[in-house]
Design a protein around this motif. Structure first.
Motif, PDB file in Angstrom:
ATOM      1  N   LEU A  51      16.011   2.779  25.011  1.00 34.38           N
ATOM      2  CA  LEU A  51      15.871   4.220  25.226  1.00 34.38           C
ATOM      3  C   LEU A  51      14.427   4.647  25.463  1.00 34.38           C
ATOM      4  N   LYS A  52      13.550   3.696  25.739  1.00 33.23           N
ATOM      5  CA  LYS A  52      12.127   4.033  25.830  1.00 33.23           C
ATOM      6  C   LYS A  52      11.784   4.930  27.007  1.00 33.23           C
ATOM      7  N   GLU A  53      12.603   4.910  28.064  1.00 33.45           N
ATOM      8  CA  GLU A  53      12.351   5.808  29.187  1.00 33.45           C
ATOM      9  C   GLU A  53      12.821   7.228  28.873  1.00 33.45           C
ATOM     10  N   MET A  54      13.880   7.320  28.070  1.00 31.74           N
ATOM     11  CA  MET A  54      14.422   8.625  27.693  1.00 31.74           C
ATOM     12  C   MET A  54      13.617   9.270  26.575  1.00 31.74           C
ATOM     13  N   LEU A  55      13.218   8.449  25.602  1.00 28.02           N
ATOM     14  CA  LEU A  55      12.482   8.941  24.442  1.00 28.02           C
ATOM     15  C   LEU A  55      11.111   8.271  24.434  1.00 28.02           C
ATOM     16  N   ARG A  56      10.130   8.931  24.972  1.00 26.98           N
ATOM     17  CA  ARG A  56       8.791   8.343  25.122  1.00 26.98           C
ATOM     18  C   ARG A  56       7.965   8.598  23.864  1.00 26.98           C
ATOM     19  N   PHE A  57       8.229   7.801  22.841  1.00 25.78           N
ATOM     20  CA  PHE A  57       7.573   7.970  21.554  1.00 25.78           C
ATOM     21  C   PHE A  57       6.330   7.088  21.447  1.00 25.78           C
ATOM     22  N   GLU A  58       5.339   7.598  20.707  1.00 20.52           N
ATOM     23  CA  GLU A  58       4.173   6.796  20.375  1.00 20.52           C
ATOM     24  C   GLU A  58       4.459   5.990  19.108  1.00 20.52           C
ATOM     25  N   PHE A  59       3.897   4.771  19.047  1.00 19.14           N
ATOM     26  CA  PHE A  59       4.013   3.951  17.846  1.00 19.14           C
ATOM     27  C   PHE A  59       2.954   4.381  16.835  1.00 19.14           C
ATOM     28  N   PRO A  60       3.188   4.157  15.538  1.00 17.61           N
ATOM     29  CA  PRO A  60       4.406   3.587  14.974  1.00 17.61           C
ATOM     30  C   PRO A  60       5.556   4.595  14.980  1.00 17.61           C
ATOM     31  N   ILE A  61       6.765   4.079  15.113  1.00 13.99           N
ATOM     32  CA  ILE A  61       7.961   4.918  15.153  1.00 13.99           C
ATOM     33  C   ILE A  61       8.737   4.732  13.850  1.00 13.99           C
ATOM     34  N   ILE A  62       9.048   5.843  13.211  1.00 19.19           N
ATOM     35  CA  ILE A  62       9.970   5.832  12.076  1.00 19.19           C
ATOM     36  C   ILE A  62      11.345   6.175  12.645  1.00 19.19           C
ATOM     37  N   LEU A  63      12.257   5.218  12.598  1.00 15.85           N
ATOM     38  CA  LEU A  63      13.606   5.438  13.104  1.00 15.85           C
ATOM     39  C   LEU A  63      14.424   6.232  12.081  1.00 15.85           C
ATOM     40  N   GLY A  64      15.660   6.552  12.456  1.00 16.25           N
ATOM     41  CA  GLY A  64      16.568   7.231  11.545  1.00 16.25           C
ATOM     42  C   GLY A  64      16.658   8.725  11.786  1.00 16.25           C
ATOM     43  N   TRP A  65      17.894   9.247  11.932  1.00 15.82           N
ATOM     44  CA  TRP A  65      18.064  10.675  12.196  1.00 15.82           C
ATOM     45  C   TRP A  65      19.258  11.249  11.435  1.00 15.82           C
TER      46      TRP A  65
END
Length: 312
Positions: A51-65
């Protein structure tokens, strides 16, 4: 605060413990001390980089929603919540998720936790419950008497969707393996098709709505069980528009929109006993626990939700 993060995309070994700053709530936000979170396919799909093209997040990433916990701080004087309230939420999709001891959430995305649930059970609800709700009612507009097919009924979205559809007065069919047939009938399924021995399109017909949680060939075949004017909602991939036009049905991809008001309505159904949670696996908040949880989720054979207990 302690968090489990990823510093780059890859396998479950990328999940590592790290100390990160505790977030502070802004206006119309609240800080939640997280007691439990849960695992969803979006977690490991993002971890793998799908999903990196859809969600362009910077690292570090904390997952979980998904989160259930206690309000620690409120960002507005006129907040509807106060410190100490038990709440649950599907926070906004950012790189600061819920594999952590604290999370900030917009107040509009938070709801009072049902009194009859513990934190782990409550954490299992938001993402799957809202996904099922928005597929069935916002997109599918299902009503009493409709015939509804829900694929992968034993999964997190499936168990929620079966109960919500049945509560709305629909006739509910689902697909599952033989080991889950009795369980799914016990939560409201009128008909369970054993996908290992029976092709669902051979035995189901004239359906008003299909919830596709599998994609691929299953999605293609799902068009054949719908009657003209039916609806197909996929949470996996965008259905083929030409096929939808040929069949005379409405088909689309549903991407969850966090919604505290809808979550509150779900909470009321849970308190009334009309919808029940189903936690199939629980793990501790650790690198090992999260990695095992991801492994089970990736297998596509989890029964019910996978919960991570952060604080007891």
């Amino acid at each position: 605060m302690k968090a489990i993060v990823i510093e780059q995309y890859g396998g479950k070994e990328q999940l590592t413990e790290k100390e990160v700053p505790t977030p502070a709530p802004g206006d119309d936000q609240i800080l939640i001390e997280i007691y439990a979170t849960s695992i969803n396919p979006i977690d490991w799909k993002l971890r793998e980089g799908y999903l990196k093209e859809m969600l362009r997040f910077e690292f570090p990433i904390i997952l979980g929603w998904d989160t259930a916990g206690i309000v620690k701080e409120v960002g507005s004087k006129d907040s509807n919540f106060k410190v100490g309230d038990k709440v649950f939420s599907r926070p906004a999709t950012t790189n600061r998720g819920t594999y952590a001891e604290y999370v900030v959430a917009d107040e509009s995305l938070v709801a009072k936790m049902p009194d009859n649930l513990d934190f782990g059970e409550a954490a299992s609800v938001p993402l799957t419950g809202l996904t099922a709700w928005q597929c069935l009612f916002d997109f599918g507009e299902i009503k009493e008497g409709d015939k509804v097919l829900i694929h992968a009924g034993a999964g997190g979205v499936g168990t929620m969707a079966i109960q919500l559809a049945k509560n709305a007065g629909a006739y509910v069919a689902t697909t599952a393996s033989v080991k889950n047939i009795e369980f799914l009938k016990s939560i409201g399924a009128d008909e369970v098709v054993n996908y290992k021995t029976t092709d669902f399109e051979d035995v189901l017909q004239d359906y008003d709505f299909v919830l596709d949680a599998l994609g691929g060939e299953i999605q293609k075949k799902s068009f054949n069980v719908l009657k003209e004017g039916g609806r197909l909602a996929s949470i996996v991939s965008r259905p083929d528009e030409e096929t939808a036009d040929e069949k005379g049905v409405k088909a689309g991809f549903v991407w969850l929109e966090p919604n505290g008001e809808q979550l509150g309505q779900l909470g009321k159904l849970i308190e009334q006993g009309q919808v029940k949670t189903h936690v199939g696996h629980t793990f501790d908040f650790s690198e090992e626990g999260l990695r095992k949880a991801h492994e089970i989720s990736e297998s596509h054979h989890a029964k019910g939700k996978i919960v991570i207990n952060i604080k007891r």
